[in-house]
Design a protein around this motif. Structure first.
Motif, PDB file in Angstrom:
ATOM      1  N   TYR A 198       0.848  -1.185   0.000  1.00 45.84           N
ATOM      2  CA  TYR A 198       0.000   0.000   0.000  1.00 45.84           C
ATOM      3  C   TYR A 198       0.886   1.238   0.000  1.00 45.84           C
ATOM      4  N   ASP A 199       0.373   2.293  -0.594  1.00 46.38           N
ATOM      5  CA  ASP A 199       1.076   3.577  -0.598  1.00 46.38           C
ATOM      6  C   ASP A 199       0.682   4.411   0.623  1.00 46.38           C
ATOM      7  N   ILE A 200      -0.581   4.242   1.029  1.00 46.96           N
ATOM      8  CA  ILE A 200      -1.139   5.027   2.128  1.00 46.96           C
ATOM      9  C   ILE A 200      -1.911   4.086   3.045  1.00 46.96           C
ATOM     10  N   VAL A 201      -1.786   4.277   4.347  1.00 48.84           N
ATOM     11  CA  VAL A 201      -2.639   3.573   5.300  1.00 48.84           C
ATOM     12  C   VAL A 201      -3.317   4.635   6.160  1.00 48.84           C
ATOM     13  N   MET A 202      -4.643   4.505   6.273  1.00 48.08           N
ATOM     14  CA  MET A 202      -5.443   5.426   7.074  1.00 48.08           C
ATOM     15  C   MET A 202      -6.105   4.638   8.191  1.00 48.08           C
ATOM     16  N   LEU A 215       0.011  12.464  11.032  1.00 49.01           N
ATOM     17  CA  LEU A 215       0.389  12.381   9.622  1.00 49.01           C
ATOM     18  C   LEU A 215       1.886  12.114   9.571  1.00 49.01           C
ATOM     19  N   GLU A 216       2.246  10.932   9.058  1.00 41.61           N
ATOM     20  CA  GLU A 216       3.643  10.561   8.869  1.00 41.61           C
ATOM     21  C   GLU A 216       3.857  10.328   7.383  1.00 41.61           C
ATOM     22  N   ILE A 217       4.748  11.097   6.782  1.00 41.02           N
ATOM     23  CA  ILE A 217       5.052  10.935   5.363  1.00 41.02           C
ATOM     24  C   ILE A 217       6.483  10.441   5.261  1.00 41.02           C
ATOM     25  N   GLU A 218       6.631   9.199   4.807  1.00 45.39           N
ATOM     26  CA  GLU A 218       7.950   8.592   4.630  1.00 45.39           C
ATOM     27  C   GLU A 218       8.149   8.332   3.144  1.00 45.39           C
ATOM     28  N   ASP A 219       9.338   7.899   2.762  1.00 46.95           N
ATOM     29  CA  ASP A 219       9.633   7.682   1.343  1.00 46.95           C
ATOM     30  C   ASP A 219       8.684   6.691   0.695  1.00 46.95           C
ATOM     31  N   ASP A 220       8.319   5.634   1.417  1.00 50.08           N
ATOM     32  CA  ASP A 220       7.545   4.558   0.801  1.00 50.08           C
ATOM     33  C   ASP A 220       6.147   4.372   1.378  1.00 50.08           C
ATOM     34  N   ILE A 221       5.758   5.182   2.349  1.00 46.60           N
ATOM     35  CA  ILE A 221       4.440   5.000   2.960  1.00 46.60           C
ATOM     36  C   ILE A 221       3.968   6.322   3.586  1.00 46.60           C
ATOM     37  N   ILE A 222       2.678   6.549   3.485  1.00 53.75           N
ATOM     38  CA  ILE A 222       2.052   7.680   4.167  1.00 53.75           C
ATOM     39  C   ILE A 222       1.076   7.087   5.176  1.00 53.75           C
ATOM     40  N   VAL A 223       1.147   7.552   6.416  1.00 50.01           N
ATOM     41  CA  VAL A 223       0.291   7.072   7.492  1.00 50.01           C
ATOM     42  C   VAL A 223      -0.541   8.254   7.981  1.00 50.01           C
TER      43      VAL A 223
END
Length: 162
Positions: free
Chosen positions: A102-106, A115-123
């Motif tokens: 997944y690219d994003i997990v909500m 809100l955590e934005i990392e290179d391979d995942i957005i939380v």
């Protein structure tokens, strides 16, 4: 595209309905659990498609505990988060989301925005519009917008009553 993301309304929908009017029009409403039986009321009030998952307080409902959706180019995992022990951190949920590509997990559950934005995942956790638990205890929600290039931009917003 404009997406309104909420969680943990716990059947107290007044703030949610005010936010929908204030930020509208929206293209999609995402509710990340603990609507406590008000799913139909929320769907009827929304003037757009609605994606919802079950939370730990959603008894006797037909909602899925997790859902995979596509928003633009992004594969998104929707979950309440309690099965991933999000109250103690995001490592478990990030590991699972990455493993399932997944690219994003909500998620919700904690009643605290994140809100955590990392290179391979957005939380993303939008917090709670009804029973916030973060410092200052201000109700919150999130907006995801896709720009003309299809890139996602997120804001976590405080709710202020009219």
């Amino acid at each position: 595209m404009k997406v309104l993301i909420v969680s943990d309304t716990h059947r107290q929908n007044k703030n949610l309905f005010e936010v929908m009017k204030k930020v509208g029009p929206i293209d999609l409403l995402i509710h990340l659990g603990d609507s406590e039986g008000s799913e139909l009321e929320i769907e009827l009030e929304a003037d757009c498609p609605v994606e919802m998952v079950a939370g730990n307080n959603d008894f006797f409902c037909d909602l899925e505990k997790e859902k995979a959706i596509q928003i633009g180019k992004y594969r998104v995992l929707l979950t309440h988060g309690h099965f991933y022990y999000v109250s103690v951190g995001t490592e478990n949920i990030k590991t699972e989301a990455r493993a399932r590509q997944y690219d994003i997990v909500m998620f919700g559950h904690t009643h605290r925005p994140l809100l955590e934005i990392e290179d391979d995942i957005i939380v993303l956790n939008p917090g709670s519009l009804s029973y916030p638990r973060q410092e200052r205890r201000v109700p919150t929600y999130a907006i995801m917008e896709l720009d003309s290039k299809g890139e996602a931009h997120f804001t976590i917003n405080e709710y202020k009553s009219s």
